[in-house]
Scaffold this motif. Sequence first.
Motif, PDB file in Angstrom:
ATOM      1  N   ILE A  96      87.610 -11.412  85.967  1.00 51.14           N
ATOM      2  CA  ILE A  96      87.364 -12.477  87.268  1.00 51.14           C
ATOM      3  C   ILE A  96      88.609 -12.441  88.104  1.00 51.14           C
ATOM      4  CG2 ILE A  96      87.202 -14.907  87.516  1.00 51.14           C
ATOM      5  CD1 ILE A  96      85.976 -15.351  84.856  1.00 51.14           C
ATOM      6  N   SER A  97      89.646 -12.264  87.654  1.00 51.11           N
ATOM      7  CA  SER A  97      90.928 -12.269  88.278  1.00 51.11           C
ATOM      8  C   SER A  97      91.405 -10.776  89.176  1.00 51.11           C
ATOM      9  CB  SER A  97      92.177 -12.592  87.548  1.00 51.11           C
ATOM     10  OG  SER A  97      92.515 -11.411  86.660  1.00 51.11           O
ATOM     11  N   TYR A  98      90.399  -9.936  88.972  1.00 48.51           N
ATOM     12  CA  TYR A  98      90.178  -8.596  89.503  1.00 48.51           C
ATOM     13  C   TYR A  98      90.377  -8.914  91.195  1.00 48.51           C
ATOM     14  CZ  TYR A  98      88.971  -4.121  91.350  1.00 48.51           C
ATOM     15  OH  TYR A  98      88.803  -2.972  92.073  1.00 48.51           O
ATOM     16  N   THR A  99      91.093  -8.082  91.681  1.00 49.25           N
ATOM     17  CA  THR A  99      90.831  -7.772  93.301  1.00 49.25           C
ATOM     18  C   THR A  99      91.033  -6.282  93.558  1.00 49.25           C
ATOM     19  OG1 THR A  99      93.243  -8.299  93.611  1.00 49.25           O
ATOM     20  CG2 THR A  99      91.598 -10.105  94.021  1.00 49.25           C
ATOM     21  N   PRO A 100      90.223  -5.805  94.686  1.00 51.91           N
ATOM     22  CA  PRO A 100      90.290  -4.352  94.750  1.00 51.91           C
ATOM     23  C   PRO A 100      91.727  -3.938  94.927  1.00 51.91           C
ATOM     24  CG  PRO A 100      88.705  -5.294  96.185  1.00 51.91           C
ATOM     25  CD  PRO A 100      89.404  -6.443  95.432  1.00 51.91           C
ATOM     26  N   ALA A 101      91.961  -2.772  94.044  1.00 48.99           N
ATOM     27  CA  ALA A 101      93.414  -2.093  94.295  1.00 48.99           C
ATOM     28  C   ALA A 101      94.345  -2.849  93.266  1.00 48.99           C
ATOM     29  CB  ALA A 101      93.973  -1.692  95.568  1.00 48.99           C
ATOM     30  N   TRP A 155      94.620  -2.920  90.283  1.00 52.76           N
ATOM     31  CA  TRP A 155      94.815  -2.249  88.994  1.00 52.76           C
ATOM     32  C   TRP A 155      95.427  -0.588  89.491  1.00 52.76           C
ATOM     33  CZ3 TRP A 155      90.278  -3.840  85.916  1.00 52.76           C
ATOM     34  CH2 TRP A 155      90.467  -5.465  85.282  1.00 52.76           C
ATOM     35  N   ILE A 156      95.874  -0.479  90.644  1.00 56.83           N
ATOM     36  CA  ILE A 156      96.184   0.844  91.238  1.00 56.83           C
ATOM     37  C   ILE A 156      97.180   1.554  90.767  1.00 56.83           C
ATOM     38  CG2 ILE A 156      97.665   0.227  93.231  1.00 56.83           C
ATOM     39  CD1 ILE A 156      95.855   2.323  94.733  1.00 56.83           C
ATOM     40  N   GLU A 157      97.480   2.580  90.464  1.00 62.10           N
ATOM     41  CA  GLU A 157      98.799   3.340  89.971  1.00 62.10           C
ATOM     42  C   GLU A 157      99.461   3.894  91.062  1.00 62.10           C
ATOM     43  OE1 GLU A 157      97.756   6.054  86.864  1.00 62.10           O
ATOM     44  OE2 GLU A 157      96.291   4.646  85.752  1.00 62.10           O
ATOM     45  N   ASN A 158     100.602   3.510  91.393  1.00 59.46           N
ATOM     46  CA  ASN A 158     101.313   4.097  92.576  1.00 59.46           C
ATOM     47  C   ASN A 158     101.903   5.335  92.016  1.00 59.46           C
ATOM     48  OD1 ASN A 158     100.592   2.057  94.327  1.00 59.46           O
ATOM     49  ND2 ASN A 158     102.243   0.627  93.523  1.00 59.46           N
ATOM     50  N   VAL A 159     101.428   6.271  92.289  1.00 58.52           N
ATOM     51  CA  VAL A 159     102.000   7.608  91.799  1.00 58.52           C
ATOM     52  C   VAL A 159     102.108   8.663  92.790  1.00 58.52           C
ATOM     53  CG1 VAL A 159     100.845   7.410  89.411  1.00 58.52           C
ATOM     54  CG2 VAL A 159      99.590   8.459  91.146  1.00 58.52           C
ATOM     55  N   GLY A 160     102.850   9.547  92.617  1.00 61.10           N
ATOM     56  CA  GLY A 160     102.920  10.729  93.616  1.00 61.10           C
ATOM     57  C   GLY A 160     103.487  10.003  95.038  1.00 61.10           C
ATOM     58  N   GLY A 161     104.513   9.137  94.989  1.00 63.46           N
ATOM     59  CA  GLY A 161     105.099   8.486  96.063  1.00 63.46           C
ATOM     60  C   GLY A 161     104.394   7.618  97.093  1.00 63.46           C
ATOM     61  N   MET A 162     102.973   7.533  96.746  1.00 64.53           N
ATOM     62  CA  MET A 162     102.053   6.767  97.270  1.00 64.53           C
ATOM     63  C   MET A 162     102.372   5.125  97.324  1.00 64.53           C
ATOM     64  SD  MET A 162     100.133   9.182  98.895  1.00 64.53           S
ATOM     65  CE  MET A 162      98.692   8.338  99.386  1.00 64.53           C
ATOM     66  N   VAL A 197      91.658   0.703 101.018  1.00 62.57           N
ATOM     67  CA  VAL A 197      91.314  -0.252 100.131  1.00 62.57           C
ATOM     68  C   VAL A 197      89.998  -1.103 100.573  1.00 62.57           C
ATOM     69  CG1 VAL A 197      91.975  -2.373  98.586  1.00 62.57           C
ATOM     70  CG2 VAL A 197      93.812  -0.617  99.219  1.00 62.57           C
ATOM     71  N   PRO A 198      89.047  -0.944  99.722  1.00 64.95           N
ATOM     72  CA  PRO A 198      87.824  -1.675 100.281  1.00 64.95           C
ATOM     73  C   PRO A 198      87.870  -3.257 100.199  1.00 64.95           C
ATOM     74  CG  PRO A 198      87.603  -1.010  98.132  1.00 64.95           C
ATOM     75  CD  PRO A 198      88.864  -0.235  98.234  1.00 64.95           C
ATOM     76  N   HIS A 208      89.297   2.726  86.778  1.00 64.72           N
ATOM     77  CA  HIS A 208      89.154   4.108  87.289  1.00 64.72           C
ATOM     78  C   HIS A 208      88.578   4.079  88.881  1.00 64.72           C
ATOM     79  CE1 HIS A 208      89.340   6.605  83.770  1.00 64.72           C
ATOM     80  NE2 HIS A 208      89.154   5.504  83.116  1.00 64.72           N
ATOM     81  N   ALA A 209      88.007   2.986  89.317  1.00 71.52           N
ATOM     82  CA  ALA A 209      87.755   2.685  90.874  1.00 71.52           C
ATOM     83  C   ALA A 209      89.012   2.677  91.586  1.00 71.52           C
ATOM     84  CB  ALA A 209      86.696   1.567  90.776  1.00 71.52           C
TER      85      ALA A 209
END
Length: 392
Positions: A72-77, A79-86, A93-94, A325-326
């Motif tokens: 319920i607390s999820y928002t787009p991005a 849970w993103i993993e900041n890898v590769g210097g990104m 982000v949608p 995974h999204a």
Amino acid sequence: MGGDSTIPLHGCSTDDIPLSSSAQTPDFLGDDLSSSDFDQRRMLSVYRQVLQSYHQFQTRIETLGEAKARIISYTPASWIENVGGMKLCDYDVPKTTSLVLVGPKCSGKSSLINRISKVFEDDKFVSERAQVTYNSSVGDGTYFLQEYKIPRGSNSFCLYDTRGLSDVPSINIDMIKHWITKGVRHGEPVIRESDSSSLKDRIKCKTRKNGCQLSENRMVNFFIFVVDGLSVLKSMESDGDVEKQYTQMIATTFNCPYLSFKDDKPVVVVTHGDLLSLTDRARVRIHLGELLGIPPMQQIFDISASEGPENELIIVDMLRYCLEHADKNLPHKKGTSNKVFRMSVSACVYLLVLLGIAILSVYLHMHVHRDSDSEHDVAVDWHSIRHLWYDD
């Protein structure tokens, strides 16, 4: 990952499964095992784990509330993993993460959406949101893309109900390619070239004028592949070509590159498992794992029609997998790679300029120093001016 854990094993205990090299292939696994001893051991071990997983959900019931709260607390991005210097600003982000359900006709996609929605509803008596086809010989099924926000009214993520897959894999691939490249839109009709003229006319008659054009176009962030456990089991146990077409079509469509996001294949949800014995449910998951090349314990979710807490926990686990995974595979913003390249080029140019300035400074310093030395080192003809210090 099943629902009703009280279904009997028909006298087959997981502790009774032999794992010795001389063990014969159990009858309840059918022809899923190869003749190699290694494959027998591996498959029997997986079978035992799958059977035990149906009972392990009871020990996790107390975590259901916390697991639902995370969804319920999820928002787009989030849970993103900041890898590769990104950084987060480098991703596209949608506004709403879109999970698209695909699967054969009558596989239970609409029913699954209703079950997922009810997990997050405060009112357990609220009416079902997705239209379910009760009799496939009479009902039309789903011919329009339907968006369902989860939870209801939230902008966090949504599920898209879609038309059932065709028996012709190439048609399915074209349809999925269209969704990936063009996006999905609520209310958009799904019409195929292979449809009869009467079906096309019927779909067009149902289309509201400019209905789908008013809705927002969304990119697809992840797929949920839904299959009917009964049909899979029938295909496994039959020698007929007609019955085996079901799993062949599933395998061909599932391996479509447009369904995968980089190396991540869709999750698979097995429905109608409550109509099967626990033994057969485990067999179906193992068979699909071997057929599709995905781990049956982690990526194949057996969601039945029951409304117990075990089933809710499976649904929450499945959604968390999809959303993680999204986020993991969010596309980069257009020009991000060029931006990085331009930054690298700019840095090189800057360094070259500094190097040029340094070289020029050294050159000027040496030139000035040389001129200064020349001024102090004057050639004097002492013989011609000797009269200056000699008296006549």
